[in-house]
Design a protein around this motif. Structure first.
Motif, PDB file in Angstrom:
ATOM      1  N   LEU A 269       9.924   4.524   8.394  1.00  0.00           N
ATOM      2  CA  LEU A 269       9.056   4.510   7.221  1.00  0.00           C
ATOM      3  C   LEU A 269       9.207   5.763   6.362  1.00  0.00           C
ATOM      4  O   LEU A 269       8.694   5.810   5.238  1.00  0.00           O
ATOM      5  CB  LEU A 269       7.595   4.385   7.658  1.00  0.00           C
ATOM      6  CG  LEU A 269       7.155   3.011   8.187  1.00  0.00           C
ATOM      7  CD1 LEU A 269       5.814   3.120   8.899  1.00  0.00           C
ATOM      8  CD2 LEU A 269       7.078   2.003   7.040  1.00  0.00           C
ATOM      9  N   GLN A 270       9.880   6.790   6.893  1.00  0.00           N
ATOM     10  CA  GLN A 270      10.025   8.078   6.215  1.00  0.00           C
ATOM     11  C   GLN A 270       8.650   8.674   5.900  1.00  0.00           C
ATOM     12  O   GLN A 270       8.402   9.188   4.808  1.00  0.00           O
ATOM     13  CB  GLN A 270      10.839   7.935   4.931  1.00  0.00           C
ATOM     14  CG  GLN A 270      12.242   7.387   5.125  1.00  0.00           C
ATOM     15  CD  GLN A 270      13.027   7.336   3.832  1.00  0.00           C
ATOM     16  OE1 GLN A 270      13.281   8.375   3.201  1.00  0.00           O
ATOM     17  NE2 GLN A 270      13.412   6.146   3.420  1.00  0.00           N
TER      18      GLN A 270
ATOM     19  N   VAL B 281      -2.506   2.868   1.936  1.00  0.00           N
ATOM     20  CA  VAL B 281      -2.847   2.694   3.347  1.00  0.00           C
ATOM     21  C   VAL B 281      -1.701   1.925   3.985  1.00  0.00           C
ATOM     22  O   VAL B 281      -1.386   0.808   3.574  1.00  0.00           O
ATOM     23  CB  VAL B 281      -4.167   1.912   3.514  1.00  0.00           C
ATOM     24  CG1 VAL B 281      -4.441   1.623   4.987  1.00  0.00           C
ATOM     25  CG2 VAL B 281      -5.323   2.674   2.891  1.00  0.00           C
ATOM     26  N   VAL B 282      -1.066   2.528   4.964  1.00  0.00           N
ATOM     27  CA  VAL B 282       0.083   1.904   5.627  1.00  0.00           C
ATOM     28  C   VAL B 282      -0.247   1.697   7.100  1.00  0.00           C
ATOM     29  O   VAL B 282      -0.707   2.619   7.783  1.00  0.00           O
ATOM     30  CB  VAL B 282       1.348   2.776   5.491  1.00  0.00           C
ATOM     31  CG1 VAL B 282       2.520   2.129   6.233  1.00  0.00           C
ATOM     32  CG2 VAL B 282       1.702   2.966   4.018  1.00  0.00           C
TER      33      VAL B 282
ATOM     34  N   GLY C  58       9.643   1.840   3.672  1.00  0.00           N
ATOM     35  CA  GLY C  58       9.748   3.281   3.494  1.00  0.00           C
ATOM     36  C   GLY C  58      10.643   3.645   2.327  1.00  0.00           C
ATOM     37  O   GLY C  58      10.337   4.557   1.547  1.00  0.00           O
ATOM     38  N   ARG C  59      11.757   2.927   2.212  1.00  0.00           N
ATOM     39  CA  ARG C  59      12.684   3.180   1.098  1.00  0.00           C
ATOM     40  C   ARG C  59      11.999   2.976  -0.243  1.00  0.00           C
ATOM     41  O   ARG C  59      12.111   3.817  -1.153  1.00  0.00           O
ATOM     42  CB  ARG C  59      13.883   2.233   1.207  1.00  0.00           C
ATOM     43  CG  ARG C  59      14.810   2.282  -0.006  1.00  0.00           C
ATOM     44  CD  ARG C  59      15.904   1.230   0.071  1.00  0.00           C
ATOM     45  NE  ARG C  59      15.405  -0.136  -0.042  1.00  0.00           N
ATOM     46  CZ  ARG C  59      15.131  -0.745  -1.200  1.00  0.00           C
ATOM     47  NH1 ARG C  59      15.297  -0.098  -2.354  1.00  0.00           N
ATOM     48  NH2 ARG C  59      14.705  -1.993  -1.216  1.00  0.00           N
ATOM     49  N   VAL C  60      11.279   1.875  -0.376  1.00  0.00           N
ATOM     50  CA  VAL C  60      10.646   1.554  -1.657  1.00  0.00           C
ATOM     51  C   VAL C  60       9.579   2.566  -2.034  1.00  0.00           C
ATOM     52  O   VAL C  60       9.497   2.998  -3.176  1.00  0.00           O
ATOM     53  CB  VAL C  60      10.053   0.125  -1.614  1.00  0.00           C
ATOM     54  CG1 VAL C  60       9.157  -0.118  -2.824  1.00  0.00           C
ATOM     55  CG2 VAL C  60      11.168  -0.906  -1.566  1.00  0.00           C
TER      56      VAL C  60
ATOM     57  N   LYS D 257       9.674   6.475  16.212  1.00  0.00           N
ATOM     58  CA  LYS D 257      10.750   5.721  15.557  1.00  0.00           C
ATOM     59  C   LYS D 257      10.224   4.985  14.326  1.00  0.00           C
ATOM     60  O   LYS D 257      10.913   4.885  13.306  1.00  0.00           O
ATOM     61  CB  LYS D 257      11.371   4.737  16.546  1.00  0.00           C
ATOM     62  CG  LYS D 257      12.174   5.408  17.652  1.00  0.00           C
ATOM     63  CD  LYS D 257      12.735   4.386  18.626  1.00  0.00           C
ATOM     64  CE  LYS D 257      13.511   5.074  19.754  1.00  0.00           C
ATOM     65  NZ  LYS D 257      14.019   4.073  20.745  1.00  0.00           N
ATOM     66  N   CYS D 258       8.988   4.448  14.433  1.00  0.00           N
ATOM     67  CA  CYS D 258       8.382   3.774  13.283  1.00  0.00           C
ATOM     68  C   CYS D 258       8.268   4.743  12.103  1.00  0.00           C
ATOM     69  O   CYS D 258       8.598   4.396  10.962  1.00  0.00           O
ATOM     70  CB  CYS D 258       6.984   3.249  13.635  1.00  0.00           C
ATOM     71  SG  CYS D 258       6.956   1.819  14.732  1.00  0.00           S
TER      72      CYS D 258
END
Length: 357
Positions: free
Chosen positions: A120-121, A87-88, A73-75, A115-116
């Motif tokens: 992952l934001q 696609v995640v 998520g950060r990246v 929470k996921c």
């Protein structure tokens, strides 16, 4: 500047019976993501994948105790990737130590998914997988919970991972009975040394439901790269870094079966170089991608260079002619025995068991 995604020469396939297009090679996040290393390899790996046409990324709530999702998520945020370009997928089952933090209860599926998404934001994932079957929870509860997640817009589709054909069929039966969305894909282990379930057990599912697979461990945890031949484990390899996790595989190296695999790897390496002009890694990936039921092959990488090397398999896929596949089968000598006309399993219309004709 926002990241601009270009498909390059990537091949795309529909995932199962859905309309979702996925690349034939995707990228998975397992133990590597979230580890403390020099620099920012996670960003470089994901950036390299995106720059070379890979736009599907798979993870799970249990990978590195949630750190894999955090890093992914950060990246994506730092790269400013357009959400519609990627696609995640993530997986639900192992979320924590509490009695309701694991499994597939309605409570955990819903709370775990939220929470996921926080880690992952993201507002949604494209596919949410049930990471394993849960025999302690009624199938109706499982199917209803995944459909609730879809209704909330937290996922577009749902799938299964390492479920038996019987369990997948039961989910389809429940979904049909209740007018709900059934799973579109099964995430299973599939490689040249692990074939029985994906090629034989799931055969009725492919035929009846057009379900597809997102195949993981395509290189048999690195065995099909040839780097472990002779049982030697390089110091910087995954088996060395995570020897506890791979203890069973390491012990297998010492067995007759393990030695036979090494000999097969040697023969495949010679065949790949002499007949196809590629490495055994590229051969193994192209062989798996050539299966009509493999809709995406999940790659693993600990450095950007591995992503680039693995994607060379795209050039080998067109070489997987029937003649080449036959030669590979002769080397492998492990093709699952087809069901006989009498003994082939038929999926019970009640979805409760596998019946034999």
């Amino acid at each position: 500047m926002p990241f601009t995604y270009e498909p390059k020469n990537m091949l795309f396939r529909r995932l199962g019976p859905s309309g979702l297009r996925v690349p034939v090679f995707s990228l998975g996040a397992w133990l590597t993501y979230g580890e403390t290393v020099n620099g920012d390899p996670v960003k470089e790996i994901i950036k390299t994948a995106l720059e070379n046409g890979v736009n599907m990324f798979d993870t799970a709530e249990g990978y590195a105790a949630g750190k894999a999702e955090l890093e992914m998520g950060r990246v994506f945020k730092e790269l400013d990737v357009l959400r519609s370009d990627i696609v995640v997928t993530t997986k639900i089952f192992w979320g924590g130590k509490g009695p309701n933090d694991t499994g597939l209860s309605r409570k955990h599926i819903i709370e775990g998914t939220k929470k996921c998404l926080e880690r992952l934001q993201m507002d949604y994932v494209d596919v949410l997988f049930a990471h394993r079957p849960d025999h302690t929870v009624p199938m109706e509860e499982v199917v209803l919970a995944f459909n609730y997640v879809i209704d909330q817009g937290w996922a577009f589709y749902w799938g299964t991972s390492e479920w038996s054909a019987q369990e997948v069929e039961e989910a389809y039966h429940v979904a049909a009975k209740l007018g709900l969305v059934a799973p579109i894909a099964e995430q299973c282990q599939h490689n040249m040394f692990h074939r029985e379930r994906p090629e034989k057990e799931y055969a009725p599912l492919y035929e009846k439901h057009s379900i597809g697979t997102t195949a993981y461990s395509p290189l048999a945890r690195g065995v099909l790269t040839g780097k472990y031949n002779g049982g030697v484990v390089p110091e910087d390899s995954r088996f060395a870094v995570h020897s506890g996790f791979f203890n069973a595989r390491l012990e297998r190296f010492k067995t007759e079966e393990g030695k036979k695999e090494f000999e097969t790897v040697k023969q495949l390496s010679d065949f790949a170089g002499k007949e196809l002009g590629c490495s055994i890694t590229h051969l193994a990936l192209a062989w798996l991608a050539a299966s009509p039921n493999t809709h995406t092959v999940i790659l693993g990488a600990s450095k950007p260079e591995q992503v680039l090397d693995n994607l060379k398999a795209l050039d080998v896929i067109p070489k997987m002619t029937p003649e080449v596949m036959d030669k590979i089968e002769k080397i492998l000598d492990n093709k699952p025995t087809p069901w006989s006309s009498y003994g082939r399993p038929k999926l019970d219309t009640a979805g409760k068991s596998l019946m034999f004709a």
